[in-house]
Design a protein around this motif. Structure first.
Motif, PDB file in Angstrom:
ATOM      1  N   THR A 177       0.821  -1.215   0.000  1.00 58.45           N
ATOM      2  CA  THR A 177       0.000   0.000   0.000  1.00 58.45           C
ATOM      3  C   THR A 177       0.852   1.261   0.000  1.00 58.45           C
ATOM      4  O   THR A 177       0.337   2.355   0.158  1.00 58.45           O
ATOM      5  CB  THR A 177      -0.938   0.008   1.221  1.00 58.45           C
ATOM      6  N   ILE A 178       2.147   1.095  -0.176  1.00 56.63           N
ATOM      7  CA  ILE A 178       3.035   2.253  -0.216  1.00 56.63           C
ATOM      8  C   ILE A 178       4.225   1.927  -1.118  1.00 56.63           C
ATOM      9  O   ILE A 178       4.717   0.798  -1.132  1.00 56.63           O
ATOM     10  CB  ILE A 178       3.506   2.636   1.215  1.00 56.63           C
ATOM     11  N   ASN A 179       4.652   2.903  -1.919  1.00 53.28           N
ATOM     12  CA  ASN A 179       5.804   2.749  -2.814  1.00 53.28           C
ATOM     13  C   ASN A 179       6.974   3.563  -2.285  1.00 53.28           C
ATOM     14  O   ASN A 179       6.847   4.780  -2.086  1.00 53.28           O
ATOM     15  CB  ASN A 179       5.463   3.243  -4.226  1.00 53.28           C
ATOM     16  N   ILE A 180       8.105   2.918  -2.064  1.00 53.29           N
ATOM     17  CA  ILE A 180       9.300   3.600  -1.573  1.00 53.29           C
ATOM     18  C   ILE A 180      10.404   3.442  -2.608  1.00 53.29           C
ATOM     19  O   ILE A 180      10.737   2.323  -3.013  1.00 53.29           O
ATOM     20  CB  ILE A 180       9.747   3.034  -0.216  1.00 53.29           C
ATOM     21  N   GLY A 181      10.962   4.552  -3.039  1.00 57.39           N
ATOM     22  CA  GLY A 181      12.026   4.524  -4.031  1.00 57.39           C
ATOM     23  C   GLY A 181      13.388   4.423  -3.389  1.00 57.39           C
ATOM     24  O   GLY A 181      13.601   4.900  -2.277  1.00 57.39           O
ATOM     25  N   THR A 182      14.313   3.785  -4.076  1.00 61.76           N
ATOM     26  CA  THR A 182      15.728   3.836  -3.692  1.00 61.76           C
ATOM     27  C   THR A 182      16.436   4.638  -4.774  1.00 61.76           C
ATOM     28  O   THR A 182      16.426   4.256  -5.944  1.00 61.76           O
ATOM     29  CB  THR A 182      16.327   2.430  -3.571  1.00 61.76           C
ATOM     30  N   ILE A 183      17.018   5.756  -4.382  1.00 63.29           N
ATOM     31  CA  ILE A 183      17.596   6.690  -5.337  1.00 63.29           C
ATOM     32  C   ILE A 183      19.031   7.006  -4.938  1.00 63.29           C
ATOM     33  O   ILE A 183      19.446   6.764  -3.808  1.00 63.29           O
ATOM     34  CB  ILE A 183      16.762   7.989  -5.422  1.00 63.29           C
ATOM     35  N   GLY A 184      19.785   7.568  -5.878  1.00 63.63           N
ATOM     36  CA  GLY A 184      21.164   7.934  -5.600  1.00 63.63           C
ATOM     37  C   GLY A 184      22.074   7.590  -6.759  1.00 63.63           C
ATOM     38  O   GLY A 184      21.668   7.006  -7.772  1.00 63.63           O
ATOM     39  N   HIS A 185      23.338   7.932  -6.600  1.00 61.12           N
ATOM     40  CA  HIS A 185      24.348   7.761  -7.650  1.00 61.12           C
ATOM     41  C   HIS A 185      24.611   6.281  -7.908  1.00 61.12           C
ATOM     42  O   HIS A 185      24.344   5.421  -7.057  1.00 61.12           O
ATOM     43  CB  HIS A 185      25.637   8.470  -7.237  1.00 61.12           C
ATOM     44  N   VAL A 186      25.141   5.977  -9.094  1.00 58.29           N
ATOM     45  CA  VAL A 186      25.456   4.607  -9.468  1.00 58.29           C
ATOM     46  C   VAL A 186      26.462   3.997  -8.491  1.00 58.29           C
ATOM     47  O   VAL A 186      27.406   4.656  -8.036  1.00 58.29           O
ATOM     48  CB  VAL A 186      26.001   4.558 -10.918  1.00 58.29           C
ATOM     49  N   ALA A 187      26.220   2.740  -8.119  1.00 63.84           N
ATOM     50  CA  ALA A 187      27.105   1.945  -7.249  1.00 63.84           C
ATOM     51  C   ALA A 187      27.169   2.457  -5.818  1.00 63.84           C
ATOM     52  O   ALA A 187      28.106   2.150  -5.095  1.00 63.84           O
ATOM     53  CB  ALA A 187      28.522   1.879  -7.837  1.00 63.84           C
ATOM     54  N   ALA A 197      -0.244  -9.186  -6.717  1.00 71.27           N
ATOM     55  CA  ALA A 197       0.838  -8.445  -6.089  1.00 71.27           C
ATOM     56  C   ALA A 197       1.944  -9.462  -5.857  1.00 71.27           C
ATOM     57  O   ALA A 197       1.894 -10.231  -4.884  1.00 71.27           O
ATOM     58  CB  ALA A 197       0.384  -7.817  -4.777  1.00 71.27           C
ATOM     59  N   GLU A 198       2.913  -9.518  -6.782  1.00 70.16           N
ATOM     60  CA  GLU A 198       3.885 -10.604  -6.814  1.00 70.16           C
ATOM     61  C   GLU A 198       3.154 -11.946  -6.844  1.00 70.16           C
ATOM     62  O   GLU A 198       2.308 -12.156  -7.687  1.00 70.16           O
ATOM     63  CB  GLU A 198       4.854 -10.484  -5.631  1.00 70.16           C
ATOM     64  N   GLN A 199       3.410 -12.854  -5.862  1.00 69.59           N
ATOM     65  CA  GLN A 199       2.755 -14.166  -5.905  1.00 69.59           C
ATOM     66  C   GLN A 199       1.347 -14.149  -5.338  1.00 69.59           C
ATOM     67  O   GLN A 199       0.626 -15.141  -5.442  1.00 69.59           O
ATOM     68  CB  GLN A 199       3.574 -15.197  -5.105  1.00 69.59           C
ATOM     69  N   ASN A 200       0.939 -13.047  -4.727  1.00 71.76           N
ATOM     70  CA  ASN A 200      -0.359 -12.994  -4.063  1.00 71.76           C
ATOM     71  C   ASN A 200      -1.477 -12.666  -5.044  1.00 71.76           C
ATOM     72  O   ASN A 200      -1.478 -11.602  -5.665  1.00 71.76           O
ATOM     73  CB  ASN A 200      -0.347 -11.947  -2.937  1.00 71.76           C
ATOM     74  N   GLU A 201      -2.450 -13.555  -5.145  1.00 71.79           N
ATOM     75  CA  GLU A 201      -3.607 -13.316  -5.998  1.00 71.79           C
ATOM     76  C   GLU A 201      -4.604 -12.424  -5.276  1.00 71.79           C
ATOM     77  O   GLU A 201      -4.827 -12.566  -4.072  1.00 71.79           O
ATOM     78  CB  GLU A 201      -4.275 -14.640  -6.366  1.00 71.79           C
ATOM     79  N   LEU A 202      -5.188 -11.477  -5.998  1.00 68.56           N
ATOM     80  CA  LEU A 202      -6.131 -10.520  -5.425  1.00 68.56           C
ATOM     81  C   LEU A 202      -7.482 -10.636  -6.121  1.00 68.56           C
ATOM     82  O   LEU A 202      -7.547 -10.963  -7.308  1.00 68.56           O
ATOM     83  CB  LEU A 202      -5.620  -9.083  -5.576  1.00 68.56           C
ATOM     84  N   GLN A 203      -8.531 -10.315  -5.393  1.00 67.30           N
ATOM     85  CA  GLN A 203      -9.854 -10.139  -5.981  1.00 67.30           C
ATOM     86  C   GLN A 203     -10.116  -8.667  -6.259  1.00 67.30           C
ATOM     87  O   GLN A 203     -10.889  -8.332  -7.148  1.00 67.30           O
ATOM     88  CB  GLN A 203     -10.932 -10.705  -5.047  1.00 67.30           C
ATOM     89  N   PHE A 204      -9.470  -7.806  -5.489  1.00 63.37           N
ATOM     90  CA  PHE A 204      -9.541  -6.368  -5.722  1.00 63.37           C
ATOM     91  C   PHE A 204      -8.232  -5.744  -5.299  1.00 63.37           C
ATOM     92  O   PHE A 204      -7.486  -6.300  -4.492  1.00 63.37           O
ATOM     93  CB  PHE A 204     -10.727  -5.734  -4.967  1.00 63.37           C
ATOM     94  N   ALA A 205      -7.912  -4.591  -5.869  1.00 66.58           N
ATOM     95  CA  ALA A 205      -6.659  -3.893  -5.576  1.00 66.58           C
ATOM     96  C   ALA A 205      -6.956  -2.424  -5.335  1.00 66.58           C
ATOM     97  O   ALA A 205      -7.790  -1.824  -6.011  1.00 66.58           O
ATOM     98  CB  ALA A 205      -5.670  -4.053  -6.733  1.00 66.58           C
ATOM     99  N   ILE A 206      -6.242  -1.844  -4.361  1.00 67.81           N
ATOM    100  CA  ILE A 206      -6.470  -0.458  -3.970  1.00 67.81           C
ATOM    101  C   ILE A 206      -5.261   0.395  -4.342  1.00 67.81           C
ATOM    102  O   ILE A 206      -4.212  -0.129  -4.729  1.00 67.81           O
ATOM    103  CB  ILE A 206      -6.764  -0.353  -2.461  1.00 67.81           C
ATOM    104  N   PRO A 207      -5.361   1.727  -4.223  1.00 71.50           N
ATOM    105  CA  PRO A 207      -4.221   2.594  -4.533  1.00 71.50           C
ATOM    106  C   PRO A 207      -3.019   2.295  -3.650  1.00 71.50           C
ATOM    107  O   PRO A 207      -3.146   1.890  -2.493  1.00 71.50           O
ATOM    108  CB  PRO A 207      -4.769   4.000  -4.258  1.00 71.50           C
ATOM    109  N   GLY A 208      -1.842   2.527  -4.206  1.00 69.14           N
ATOM    110  CA  GLY A 208      -0.603   2.274  -3.501  1.00 69.14           C
ATOM    111  C   GLY A 208      -0.051   0.914  -3.853  1.00 69.14           C
ATOM    112  O   GLY A 208      -0.784  -0.025  -4.165  1.00 69.14           O
ATOM    113  N   GLY A 209       1.263   0.777  -3.807  1.00 68.46           N
ATOM    114  CA  GLY A 209       1.867  -0.495  -4.147  1.00 68.46           C
ATOM    115  C   GLY A 209       1.860  -0.747  -5.640  1.00 68.46           C
ATOM    116  O   GLY A 209       1.331   0.027  -6.428  1.00 68.46           O
ATOM    117  N   LEU A 210       2.471  -1.844  -6.027  1.00 71.89           N
ATOM    118  CA  LEU A 210       2.597  -2.194  -7.433  1.00 71.89           C
ATOM    119  C   LEU A 210       1.758  -3.424  -7.730  1.00 71.89           C
ATOM    120  O   LEU A 210       1.854  -4.438  -7.039  1.00 71.89           O
ATOM    121  CB  LEU A 210       4.063  -2.454  -7.780  1.00 71.89           C
TER     122      LEU A 210
END
Length: 422
Positions: free
Chosen positions: A32-42, A294-307
């Motif tokens: 239900t939440i998306n968190i980015g990992t950002i920054g310079h290469v390596a 959501a990856e291996q989890n099967e859903l009947q409905f999906a809400i905002p947030g997450g992939l």
């Protein structure tokens, strides 16, 4: 869709007015939440995700979930909601699921800046990786921070990685450099956590900070659904029999509303063609949802947030190799292309070619007019967006697209589309 240890979802009992991102039947199965990992290469973006989730990433996206009991712990999506704790002394305790998180792992190479900007469009928070054994800031450290500032990302945690490779005095000096770097930016006041992703030092602290410092945004569950597409693919293997072919899959994050299995949806702008007259024609793709994952989890409905992965009845050739990236799915979408108000952009010139990032769409644009702080670009492809939405502007510098500023969509041309046959 039964899976041991997870809450069941029942469409017949679904009441969207009672849903919440922490509802047990929601958080059990999807992020239900998306968190980015950002920054310079390596600087350790993929390594820190592996340290938390146990999964090796490259510049891609992975869903995992974690908990906080006595000491912050993370566990992968393959476990039940309340597994036994792994912390010494707490082996007989059950952990409690507090967050279910999607990681958006952004590439640090400058030539992949457009990919990073597309990922930033769906972030709710970010981990900014800064390597302790290099000077601060590095080029993409600055550029990625500017990108999330454009997206108005408020919740940032700074990770001073590779702390095991330097002396304590050097770490303190770099900490001061980091504080100076973030002064006056959206990251000012963000916590700075010294870590070693390789040796898993302070990984528990990262988990604790994610729980405490990155709140779950307020979500709109009652509006018509709208999802931003950041991946699409064909799941059929070469040589599959005709009767075994599955429809195309779109992956992304729902911005508002709730998607349901068997729901009819449209994808816009859909199939884009240029007529003999030179006029651009957009034909939305109308399809039906046959599965939600959501990856291996099967859903009947999906809400905002997450992939979320959305299986459809679409021709899989339409979704192959990320062909739907930048599209919008749901029951409503606005198509705008045209004028934007530029901010902090110096000397945009008529005839100049730019790259615009609007949501998850990257598109070329030729500047056809400039007046004061207004620029009018002609887009190479139509996009689904809304007025007043922010966009990122990049300019070609030494063969690479480099972020130069941001703009706000003020007006545009709405393209006519055929009526919905559904």
């Amino acid at each position: 869709m039964s899976r041991r240890g997870l809450m069941e979802q029942d469409l017949s009992k679904l009441d969207v007015t009672q849903l919440h991102p922490l509802s047990p039947e929601v958080i059990s199965r999807q992020a239900t939440i998306n968190i980015g990992t950002i920054g310079h290469v390596a600087h350790g973006k993929s390594t820190v995700v592996k340290a938390i989730s146990g999964v090796q990433l490259f510049s891609t996206i992975y869903v995992y979930r974690f908990v906080y009991v006595a000491k912050c712990m993370a566990y992968g999506i393959g476990k039940e909601d309340s597994p036994l704790c792994d912390v010494p002394g707490f082996e007989n305790c059950r952990m409690k699921l507090l967050r279910h998180v999607s990681f958006v792992n952004c590439p640090g190479h400058d030539i992949l800046m457009a990919t990073m900007l597309n990922g930033a469009a769906i972030m709710d928070g970010a981990l900014l990786l800064i390597a302790a054994n290099e000077s601060c800031p590095q080029p993409q450290t600055s550029e990625h921070l500017a990108a999330v500032e454009i997206m108005r990302l408020q919740h940032i945690i700074i990770l001073q990685n590779k702390i095991d490779l330097i002396q304590e005095s050097a770490a303190m000096n770099q900490h001061e450099a980091i504080q100076k770097f973030i002064q006056g930016t959206i990251a000012q006041g963000a916590p700075v956590v010294p870590i070693s992703a390789q040796l898993k030092y302070n990984i528990d602290v990262i988990c604790e900070y994610i729980v405490k410092k990155i709140p779950i945004p307020e979500r709109n569950f009652t509006s018509p659904p709208n999802m931003i597409v950041i991946r699409s693919f064909d799941v059929n293997k070469p040589g599959s029999e005709v009767n075994d072919i599955k429809g195309g899959v779109a992956g992304g994050s729902i911005l508002k509303g709730v998607l349901r299995v068997n729901q009819k949806i449209e994808v816009r702008p859909g199939i884009v063609m240029k007529e003999e007259s030179g006029r651009i024609k957009c034909t939305p793709i109308y399809t039906r949802i046959v599965s939600l994952y959501a990856e291996q989890n099967e859903l009947q409905f999906a809400i905002p947030g997450g992939l979320i992965g959305v299986g459809t009845t679409m021709d899989p050739t339409l979704t192959r190799a990320d062909r739907l990236v930048g599209q919008a799915t749901g029951r409503e979408a606005v198509r705008t292309s045209g004028t934007e108000r530029a901010s902090r952009v110096s000397k945009l010139a008529k005839g100049e070619i730019l790259m615009l990032n609007i949501g998850s769409m990257s598109t070329g644009a030729k500047v056809v007019a400039v007046k004061n702080d207004l620029a009018k670009p002609a887009l190479t492809a139509p996009v689904c967006t809304n007025k007043l939405e922010k966009l990122a502007l990049s300019r070609r510098i030494e063969k690479h697209w480099r972020l130069i500023g941001w703009g706000t969509i003020q007006a545009g041309i709405t393209l006519d589309v055929p009526p919905c046959p559904l």
